[in-house]
Design a protein around this motif. Sequence first.
Motif, mmCIF file in Angstrom:
data_model
loop_
_atom_site.group_PDB
_atom_site.id
_atom_site.type_symbol
_atom_site.label_atom_id
_atom_site.label_comp_id
_atom_site.label_asym_id
_atom_site.label_seq_id
_atom_site.Cartn_x
_atom_site.Cartn_y
_atom_site.Cartn_z
ATOM 1 N N GLU A 54 6.898 84.262 45.972
ATOM 2 C CA GLU A 54 6.035 83.241 45.374
ATOM 3 C C GLU A 54 6.057 81.923 46.143
ATOM 4 O O GLU A 54 5.159 81.103 45.996
ATOM 5 C CB GLU A 54 6.425 82.996 43.916
ATOM 6 C CG GLU A 54 7.761 82.306 43.748
ATOM 7 C CD GLU A 54 8.208 82.207 42.305
ATOM 8 O OE1 GLU A 54 8.238 81.070 41.782
ATOM 9 O OE2 GLU A 54 8.520 83.248 41.709
ATOM 10 N N ASP A 55 7.067 81.727 47.003
ATOM 11 C CA ASP A 55 7.166 80.485 47.769
ATOM 12 C C ASP A 55 6.430 80.545 49.102
ATOM 13 O O ASP A 55 6.301 79.527 49.785
ATOM 14 C CB ASP A 55 8.633 80.144 48.035
ATOM 15 C CG ASP A 55 9.394 79.875 46.757
ATOM 16 O OD1 ASP A 55 8.784 79.361 45.800
ATOM 17 O OD2 ASP A 55 10.596 80.193 46.702
ATOM 18 N N VAL A 56 5.957 81.724 49.495
ATOM 19 C CA VAL A 56 5.299 81.873 50.794
ATOM 20 C C VAL A 56 3.850 81.402 50.692
ATOM 21 O O VAL A 56 3.085 81.887 49.867
ATOM 22 C CB VAL A 56 5.356 83.337 51.289
ATOM 23 C CG1 VAL A 56 4.564 83.507 52.581
ATOM 24 C CG2 VAL A 56 6.800 83.782 51.471
ATOM 25 N N LEU A 57 3.524 80.439 51.543
ATOM 26 C CA LEU A 57 2.162 79.912 51.592
ATOM 27 C C LEU A 57 1.313 80.658 52.613
ATOM 28 O O LEU A 57 0.117 80.861 52.415
ATOM 29 C CB LEU A 57 2.178 78.431 51.966
ATOM 30 C CG LEU A 57 2.826 77.483 50.977
ATOM 31 C CD1 LEU A 57 2.921 76.079 51.564
ATOM 32 C CD2 LEU A 57 2.040 77.476 49.675
ATOM 33 N N ALA A 58 1.926 81.017 53.737
ATOM 34 C CA ALA A 58 1.184 81.668 54.815
ATOM 35 C C ALA A 58 2.159 82.403 55.718
ATOM 36 O O ALA A 58 3.358 82.114 55.733
ATOM 37 C CB ALA A 58 0.407 80.635 55.625
ATOM 38 N N GLU B 225 5.540 80.442 56.346
ATOM 39 C CA GLU B 225 5.521 79.051 55.875
ATOM 40 C C GLU B 225 5.782 79.078 54.374
ATOM 41 O O GLU B 225 5.103 79.784 53.631
ATOM 42 C CB GLU B 225 4.175 78.392 56.175
ATOM 43 C CG GLU B 225 3.889 78.226 57.649
ATOM 44 C CD GLU B 225 4.895 77.340 58.364
ATOM 45 O OE1 GLU B 225 5.409 76.377 57.753
ATOM 46 O OE2 GLU B 225 5.187 77.637 59.541
ATOM 47 N N ARG B 226 6.780 78.287 53.954
ATOM 48 C CA ARG B 226 7.162 78.222 52.541
ATOM 49 C C ARG B 226 6.784 76.873 51.968
ATOM 50 O O ARG B 226 6.743 75.881 52.669
ATOM 51 C CB ARG B 226 8.676 78.440 52.405
ATOM 52 C CG ARG B 226 9.122 79.789 52.931
ATOM 53 C CD ARG B 226 10.651 79.914 53.031
ATOM 54 N NE ARG B 226 11.280 79.806 51.742
ATOM 55 C CZ ARG B 226 12.242 78.913 51.449
ATOM 56 N NH1 ARG B 226 12.678 78.067 52.342
ATOM 57 N NH2 ARG B 226 12.776 78.890 50.249
ATOM 58 N N ARG B 227 6.572 76.839 50.664
ATOM 59 C CA ARG B 227 6.173 75.599 49.999
ATOM 60 C C ARG B 227 7.359 74.696 49.672
ATOM 61 O O ARG B 227 7.177 73.595 49.181
ATOM 62 C CB ARG B 227 5.398 75.918 48.722
ATOM 63 C CG ARG B 227 6.206 76.605 47.657
ATOM 64 C CD ARG B 227 5.349 76.894 46.417
ATOM 65 N NE ARG B 227 6.087 77.679 45.465
ATOM 66 C CZ ARG B 227 6.919 77.167 44.566
ATOM 67 N NH1 ARG B 227 7.099 75.866 44.489
ATOM 68 N NH2 ARG B 227 7.552 77.971 43.731
ATOM 69 N N LEU B 228 8.574 75.143 49.957
ATOM 70 C CA LEU B 228 9.766 74.368 49.626
ATOM 71 C C LEU B 228 10.235 73.575 50.836
ATOM 72 O O LEU B 228 10.198 74.057 51.962
ATOM 73 C CB LEU B 228 10.871 75.295 49.126
ATOM 74 C CG LEU B 228 10.464 76.080 47.869
ATOM 75 C CD1 LEU B 228 11.425 77.199 47.595
ATOM 76 C CD2 LEU B 228 10.363 75.146 46.680
ATOM 77 N N SER B 229 10.697 72.361 50.593
ATOM 78 C CA SER B 229 10.996 71.450 51.693
ATOM 79 C C SER B 229 12.310 71.734 52.414
ATOM 80 O O SER B 229 12.495 71.305 53.539
ATOM 81 C CB SER B 229 11.000 70.006 51.187
ATOM 82 O OG SER B 229 12.004 69.845 50.207
ATOM 83 N N GLY B 230 13.246 72.446 51.779
ATOM 84 C CA GLY B 230 14.553 72.682 52.386
ATOM 85 C C GLY B 230 14.461 73.328 53.751
ATOM 86 O O GLY B 230 15.073 72.880 54.717
ATOM 87 N N GLU B 231 13.736 74.381 53.871
ATOM 88 C CA GLU B 231 13.472 75.059 55.137
ATOM 89 C C GLU B 231 12.056 75.607 55.027
ATOM 90 O O GLU B 231 11.847 76.731 54.576
ATOM 91 C CB GLU B 231 14.482 76.180 55.374
ATOM 92 C CG GLU B 231 14.377 76.811 56.730
ATOM 93 C CD GLU B 231 15.465 77.841 56.980
ATOM 94 O OE1 GLU B 231 15.658 78.191 58.151
ATOM 95 O OE2 GLU B 231 16.105 78.294 56.025
ATOM 96 N N PRO B 232 11.069 74.801 55.422
ATOM 97 C CA PRO B 232 9.677 75.185 55.158
ATOM 98 C C PRO B 232 9.179 76.381 55.958
ATOM 99 O O PRO B 232 8.216 77.009 55.562
ATOM 100 C CB PRO B 232 8.885 73.928 55.498
ATOM 101 C CG PRO B 232 9.777 73.121 56.365
ATOM 102 C CD PRO B 232 11.179 73.488 56.014
ATOM 103 N N SER B 233 9.841 76.726 57.079
ATOM 104 C CA SER B 233 9.379 77.911 57.807
ATOM 105 C C SER B 233 10.561 78.779 58.194
ATOM 106 O O SER B 233 11.672 78.292 58.429
ATOM 107 C CB SER B 233 8.568 77.523 59.036
ATOM 108 O OG SER B 233 9.351 76.814 59.952
ATOM 109 N N LEU B 234 10.308 80.074 58.216
ATOM 110 C CA LEU B 234 11.288 81.076 58.634
ATOM 111 C C LEU B 234 10.674 81.853 59.785
ATOM 112 O O LEU B 234 9.503 82.231 59.724
ATOM 113 C CB LEU B 234 11.614 82.038 57.479
ATOM 114 C CG LEU B 234 12.223 81.433 56.219
ATOM 115 C CD1 LEU B 234 12.280 82.481 55.105
ATOM 116 C CD2 LEU B 234 13.613 80.883 56.503
#
Length: 170
Positions: A45-49, A5-14
């Motif tokens: 740094e963009d990874v939340l979880a 899960e990423r904090r950026l809205s473009g593609e929030p999960s990979l």
Amino acid sequence: MIRLERRLSGEPSLHGYLLGLGPELGLIHCFDDFEPDGYTLFRLEDVLAHERGAHEEHWDRMLVGEGLLGGLRLPFEVDLRGFSAALRSIQAHHADVIIECEDEGDDDGDFYLGRLLEVGEENVLLHYVDALGRWDESPTMIPAERITKVQFDTPYLRRFMRYTARFPTH
């Protein structure tokens, strides 16, 4: 298989298989359901979880059973010390890339699809292809510090580039 899960809205999960971690970047072989979806470099740094649970374990069994994990053996090393280093190591193998600069607070961000020309420590020179498959008249300079994500060897990119105009040789 993991989910990031990423904090950026473009593609929030990979979703995919983590192939490497460096001091600043990670490299994941992404999947879109049963379709291998190329490789994505992302800022740590963009990874939340991250998650690996029963869902991901089930997908492991299915993807192994379908023989879809050949892409986990990338035939070259990607330097994960930063985007400039990573792009230099990719360029000889995959000059066509997608670069995204997903600024916080900007829902769209900047999306660049094109061919890497030069990769310096501070800037990346990319010859951009527009949505109609036409090359820009001149290359685009992208500050390396603005890059948040890079994709390469994706089905989308390979197919799109097959239908672009001939690469300009000035």
